[in-house]
Write an enzyme that holds these catalytic residues in place. Structure first.
Site, short mmCIF file in Angstrom:
data_model
loop_
_atom_site.label_atom_id
_atom_site.label_comp_id
_atom_site.label_asym_id
_atom_site.label_seq_id
_atom_site.Cartn_x
_atom_site.Cartn_y
_atom_site.Cartn_z
N ARG A 1 4.48 -44.23 18.17
CA ARG A 1 4.91 -44.21 16.77
C ARG A 1 3.67 -44.05 15.89
O ARG A 1 2.58 -44.53 16.23
CB ARG A 1 5.64 -45.51 16.40
CG ARG A 1 6.77 -45.89 17.31
CD ARG A 1 7.91 -44.90 17.30
NE ARG A 1 8.69 -44.99 16.08
CZ ARG A 1 9.65 -44.13 15.75
NH1 ARG A 1 9.90 -43.10 16.53
NH2 ARG A 1 10.34 -44.28 14.64
N HIS B 1 5.82 -34.36 16.44
CA HIS B 1 6.74 -35.40 16.90
C HIS B 1 7.83 -34.81 17.81
O HIS B 1 9.02 -35.05 17.60
CB HIS B 1 7.37 -36.14 15.72
CG HIS B 1 7.89 -37.51 16.11
ND1 HIS B 1 8.01 -38.52 15.21
CD2 HIS B 1 8.33 -38.00 17.29
CE1 HIS B 1 8.50 -39.60 15.81
NE2 HIS B 1 8.70 -39.30 17.08
#
Length: 321
Positions: free
Chosen positions: A236, A284
């Site tokens: 993350r 991502h």
């Protein structure tokens, strides 16, 4: 008896997160129940029993009085947990083989890219420079994986198979065949001291926010053939202190970084990460979820719940994962 409605609430913006695409998959696997894509002004909120979501805005799940289970369509649940209005219901995270394999592909790809000096070779190609450097064996490189859940354990096994020296660190004790496992506060420094390439797959919690910082980088092993430690973050964005990460790249405390996640996404055009010579950047997509596999997973979980069987992979809200 009419089955409870499944509501889809998806904020994406990329091709893989097209709400219409996800709706089509859920229509196929949940043919015996109504599936609605939110927002839907014609939908009676009282009929919604299940919600499958990706990046909902705070408060968007608070208006469904008969909601039973929330399914998060990606692996990270930190944004959901941070919503103070989130209904106090089972929150189920995704854990499917497809997602695990995709993350392992990503980790292996980028560990190999650093190990096999890929950036130098591509620069040499651009410059038409035929000058191969000495290539050390995989056994000369120690890869450390932070986070030994399904994703970390699978990646560790794949890297071990390729001949790397692999260790792992987790909050609680784990045992994985062939992997040197460390845990807890006492195990973090010994784990880092032997690591040349650090792979971070931790969940984002209050305890892990900004764990990737200068103090941690300073404990990595600088004696390996890469010359300086390398960081790969596919967990993350909030795990990395981005200012300190950039400083460490600039002053040589880190030799390189592969980053799939950032604190602000999409990454702003003026971010220095875009053009930094030591950074490999991806949008991502390390383990971008497959709508077919995930929709089947959610449908199976709903069926289990309606048979009175326990749900799998329910998030522990106190731990944050």
């Amino acid at each position: 008896m009419t089955k409870a409605t499944l509501a889809l609430l998806i904020h994406g913006g990329t091709e893989n997160w097209s709400p219409a695409r996800w709706k089509a998959r859920f229509d196929a696997v949940c043919a015996d129940r109504a599936v609605h894509l939110l927002p839907d002004l014609a939908l009676d909120p009282a009929k919604v029993g299940y919600a499958a979501v990706w990046k909902p805005q705070p408060g968007e799940l608070a208006g469904f009085p008969n909601l039973q289970v929330i399914f998060n369509l990606g692996a990270g649940v930190d944004a959901l947990i941070a919503d103070p209005t989130l209904p106090k219901l089972p929150l189920v995270r995704v854990a499917v083989d497809d997602l695990t394999r995709r993350m392992t592909e990503y980790v292996v790809l980028h560990v190999l890219a650093h190990h096999r000096q890929e950036r130098y070779l591509r620069d040499s190609q651009r410059d038409k420079n035929w000058a191969p450097k000495y290539q050390w064996p995989a056994s000369a490189i120690s890869v450390g994986i932070m986070g030994l859940g399904n994703l970390g354990a699978d990646a560790a096994a794949a890297l071990k198979h390729l001949g790397f020296r692999v260790s792992g660190w987790s909050r609680s004790a784990k045992q994985i065949s062939g992997i040197n496992c460390f845990h807890g506060g006492a195990g973090l420094e010994p784990f880092l001291r032997q690591t040349h390439i650090l792979v971070c797959l931790l969940p984002l919690t209050a305890a892990t926010r900004h764990i990737l910082n200068r103090k941690l980088f300073a404990m990595l092993d600088r004696t390996g053939p890469l010359g300086a430690p390398v960081v790969i973050n596919a967990g993350r964005g909030g795990l990395q202190n981005e200012a300190e990460l950039l400083d460490c790249l600039n002053d040589g405390a880190l030799g390189a970084a592969t980053l799939d996640v950032f604190e602000t996404e999409p990454l702003p055009p003026d971010s220095p990460f875009w053009s930094h010579p030591k950074v490999t950047l991806t949008p991502h997509n390390a383990a971008d979820t497959d709508p077919d596999a995930i929709s089947r997973y959610v449908a199976d979980q709903i069926a289990r719940h309606e048979r009175g069987q326990p749900l799998h992979n329910v998030v522990d809200m106190t731990r944050g994962y």
